[in-house]
Motif scaffolding. Structure first.
Motif, PDB file in Angstrom:
ATOM      1  N   TYR A 190      -0.503  -2.519   2.751  1.00 55.14           N
ATOM      2  CA  TYR A 190      -0.916  -4.046   1.969  1.00 55.14           C
ATOM      3  C   TYR A 190      -2.536  -3.776   1.079  1.00 55.14           C
ATOM      4  O   TYR A 190      -3.525  -3.432   1.817  1.00 55.14           O
ATOM      5  CB  TYR A 190      -0.448  -4.749   2.506  1.00 55.14           C
ATOM      6  N   ALA A 191      -2.187  -3.984  -0.345  1.00 51.55           N
ATOM      7  CA  ALA A 191      -3.664  -4.214  -1.100  1.00 51.55           C
ATOM      8  C   ALA A 191      -3.318  -5.647  -1.479  1.00 51.55           C
ATOM      9  O   ALA A 191      -2.155  -5.227  -2.095  1.00 51.55           O
ATOM     10  CB  ALA A 191      -3.745  -3.373  -2.097  1.00 51.55           C
ATOM     11  N   PHE A 192      -3.877  -6.383  -0.890  1.00 47.19           N
ATOM     12  CA  PHE A 192      -3.810  -7.947  -1.997  1.00 47.19           C
ATOM     13  C   PHE A 192      -4.852  -8.078  -2.781  1.00 47.19           C
ATOM     14  O   PHE A 192      -6.210  -8.178  -2.369  1.00 47.19           O
ATOM     15  CB  PHE A 192      -3.388  -8.832  -1.192  1.00 47.19           C
ATOM     16  N   ALA A 193      -4.138  -8.682  -3.535  1.00 48.45           N
ATOM     17  CA  ALA A 193      -5.396  -9.336  -4.314  1.00 48.45           C
ATOM     18  C   ALA A 193      -5.270 -11.114  -4.645  1.00 48.45           C
ATOM     19  O   ALA A 193      -4.515 -12.069  -4.178  1.00 48.45           O
ATOM     20  CB  ALA A 193      -5.120  -9.535  -6.458  1.00 48.45           C
ATOM     21  N   LEU A 194      -7.323 -11.346  -4.263  1.00 52.95           N
ATOM     22  CA  LEU A 194      -7.462 -13.107  -3.703  1.00 52.95           C
ATOM     23  C   LEU A 194      -7.337 -13.659  -4.827  1.00 52.95           C
ATOM     24  O   LEU A 194      -7.192 -13.047  -6.216  1.00 52.95           O
ATOM     25  CB  LEU A 194      -8.507 -12.558  -3.592  1.00 52.95           C
TER      26      LEU A 194
ATOM     27  N   SER B 286      -4.175  -4.860   3.878  1.00 51.91           N
ATOM     28  CA  SER B 286      -3.735  -4.783   5.678  1.00 51.91           C
ATOM     29  C   SER B 286      -2.866  -4.469   5.891  1.00 51.91           C
ATOM     30  O   SER B 286      -2.058  -3.911   5.133  1.00 51.91           O
ATOM     31  CB  SER B 286      -2.703  -6.863   5.393  1.00 51.91           C
ATOM     32  N   VAL B 287      -2.420  -3.943   6.922  1.00 50.64           N
ATOM     33  CA  VAL B 287      -1.964  -2.575   7.512  1.00 50.64           C
ATOM     34  C   VAL B 287      -0.684  -3.639   8.938  1.00 50.64           C
ATOM     35  O   VAL B 287      -0.901  -4.022   9.790  1.00 50.64           O
ATOM     36  CB  VAL B 287      -2.063  -1.602   8.613  1.00 50.64           C
ATOM     37  N   LEU B 288       0.944  -3.016   8.278  1.00 52.52           N
ATOM     38  CA  LEU B 288       1.838  -3.484   9.234  1.00 52.52           C
ATOM     39  C   LEU B 288       2.136  -2.400  10.218  1.00 52.52           C
ATOM     40  O   LEU B 288       2.694  -1.342  10.109  1.00 52.52           O
ATOM     41  CB  LEU B 288       2.908  -4.242   8.650  1.00 52.52           C
ATOM     42  N   MET B 289       2.229  -2.707  11.526  1.00 56.85           N
ATOM     43  CA  MET B 289       2.629  -1.579  12.111  1.00 56.85           C
ATOM     44  C   MET B 289       3.454  -1.985  13.798  1.00 56.85           C
ATOM     45  O   MET B 289       3.485  -2.911  13.672  1.00 56.85           O
ATOM     46  CB  MET B 289       1.298  -1.022  13.352  1.00 56.85           C
ATOM     47  N   ARG B 290       4.535  -0.651  13.127  1.00 57.64           N
ATOM     48  CA  ARG B 290       6.100  -1.314  14.373  1.00 57.64           C
ATOM     49  C   ARG B 290       5.551  -0.868  15.278  1.00 57.64           C
ATOM     50  O   ARG B 290       5.562   0.984  15.398  1.00 57.64           O
ATOM     51  CB  ARG B 290       7.128  -0.741  13.680  1.00 57.64           C
ATOM     52  N   TYR B 291       5.298  -1.535  16.731  1.00 58.14           N
ATOM     53  CA  TYR B 291       5.822  -1.038  18.002  1.00 58.14           C
ATOM     54  C   TYR B 291       7.269  -1.463  18.771  1.00 58.14           C
ATOM     55  O   TYR B 291       7.413  -1.646  17.964  1.00 58.14           O
ATOM     56  CB  TYR B 291       4.732  -1.251  19.152  1.00 58.14           C
ATOM     57  N   HIS B 292       6.993  -0.719  19.547  1.00 57.59           N
ATOM     58  CA  HIS B 292       8.539  -0.873  20.992  1.00 57.59           C
ATOM     59  C   HIS B 292       8.048  -2.668  20.875  1.00 57.59           C
ATOM     60  O   HIS B 292       9.236  -2.661  20.927  1.00 57.59           O
ATOM     61  CB  HIS B 292       8.772   0.001  21.904  1.00 57.59           C
TER      62      HIS B 292
END
Ligand code: SAH
Length: 350
Positions: free
Chosen positions: A82-86, A94-100
């Motif tokens: 994600y790129a977010f504007a403040l 920010s990065v979302l990672m999916r793990y077990h």
């Protein structure tokens, strides 16, 4: 009077502010719940408060927001960048990672960074400003809302040096792990530092239960200084002593991050030197082939050298893993999405 950022307040700070307004103490519990459990974005939605109180809150406080500027989704493993504007239009990543074991979000702690590590894209334009506790929290809240699934783990490993923003970082951890919020346990929160020794000691004194990661990247000071300017300030010995202190204060095992650069820090001699350094310590080493950025000359280690490096450490009894690379199809090194989006937005505004 300037309105205050209500979402960056710890429970105790909020309670204090509400009492100062002449309101009953239990109201702070309701508001904290709206902000950090139900996670609403406006005072208007806090429907168990009287309209008068909501209006009064609106006059005295504000709730910082993020705006999604871009989201890249990996087709391979569901990783999302994600790129977010403040509120002031700076861009963060920010990065979302999916793990077990659950969903993990990697958050930024600053807009840019002033540490100057040679392999890192986040530092190329220097530091613009610190992120508030609310801006760190909202990266997690936003992504949880966006995917409709709970986030169970947080790593403060995105853009920025978290210990260069210590006060907001500690508030962020207190709010995020507060049992009155939709809490993420401190043991599921990881903070990574390039090695600001006095700040590591100060964090240890906070007696939190978060995992500390030291970005080591070299087995001796001479080499480390060519990669990380902070190594001119503090020696590896000082860093390791501070980490030892952190471990003694908190009982939390330290992790060491070692990014492998082809022909620079990935040889057998360096593996042995690293093993000597960490021998007998209760620690964990995370190896990751460097993610090359076009502005610098570093290239990633060959897989065979990564494997050999790992084996040599293991032979010395050191706990070591090679970090699995997520979202390879959307891959760009840390901080590159942010720079790209920021440049595009600047173009657009011109
Ligand atoms: N400032 C903190 C946290 C942010 S960087 C720190 O230095 O630890 C998070 C991790 O990513 C650090 O270990 C950092 O050295 C590493 N890193 C940065 N750029 C990288 C790149 N291009 N390839 C591989 N690792 C990188």
């Amino acid at each position: 009077m300037d309105r205050r950022d209500i979402k960056s307040m710890t429970y105790l700070e909020l309670e204090q502010a509400i009492l100062e307004m002449g309101e009953k103490k239990f109201r702070s519990g309701q508001i904290f719940d709206w902000l950090h459990k139900k996670r609403v974005c406006s005072f208007h939605d806090m429907t168990n408060l009287s309209l008068a109180l909501r209006t009064q809150l609106e006059e005295n406080f504000y709730i910082p927001q993020l705006r999604k500027a871009e989201c890249q989704i990996s087709k391979l493993d569901g990783t999302r960048k994600y790129a977010f504007a403040l509120d002031d239009n700076y861009i963060i990543e920010s990065v979302l990672m999916r793990y077990h074991y659950g969903n993990s979000v990697c958050i930024s702690s600053q807009v840019g960074c002033r540490m100057g590590c040679r392999f890192c894209a986040s530092t190329l334009d220097g530091l613009a400003r610190n992120l508030s506790a609310a801006e760190m929290l909202e990266q997690i809240y936003y992504i949880q809302r966006d995917i409709g699934e709970r986030i169970s783990h947080v790593v403060v490993m995105g853009t920025g040096e978290p210990l260069d923003n210590m006060e907001n970082l500690v508030k962020f951890i207190h709010i995020l792990s507060d049992e009155k919020s939709d809490a993420i346990g401190q043991r599921n929160i990881t903070v990574s530092t390039c090695g600001l020794v006095p700040k590591i000691m100060a964090l240890a004194e906070e007696k939190l239960q978060v995992t500390l990661v030291l970005s080591l990247h070299a087995p001796n000071d001479e080499l480390r200084r060519t990669m990380m300017p902070i190594a001119n300030r503090y020696t590896i010995r000082q860093c390791l002593d501070a980490c030892e202190f952190y471990f003694r204060q908190t009982g939390r095992r330290i992790s060491y991050e070692y990014s492998l650069v082809n022909g620079v820090n990935d040889g057998p001699d360096q593996a042995d030197e690293l093993a000597g350094l960490l021998q007998g310590k209760n620690c964990h080493v995370n190896l990751i082939p460097i993610n090359p950025i076009k502005e610098r000359d570093y290239r990633e280690s060959l897989p065979v050298n990564v494997e050999n490096f790992k084996k040599r450490l293991e032979k010395s009894g050191i706990n070591v893993t090679i970090r699995r690379r997520m979202g390879i199809d959307i891959d760009s090194a840390c901080g590159q999405l942010r720079r790209k989006v920021a440049q595009n937005e600047a173009e657009r505004r011109r």
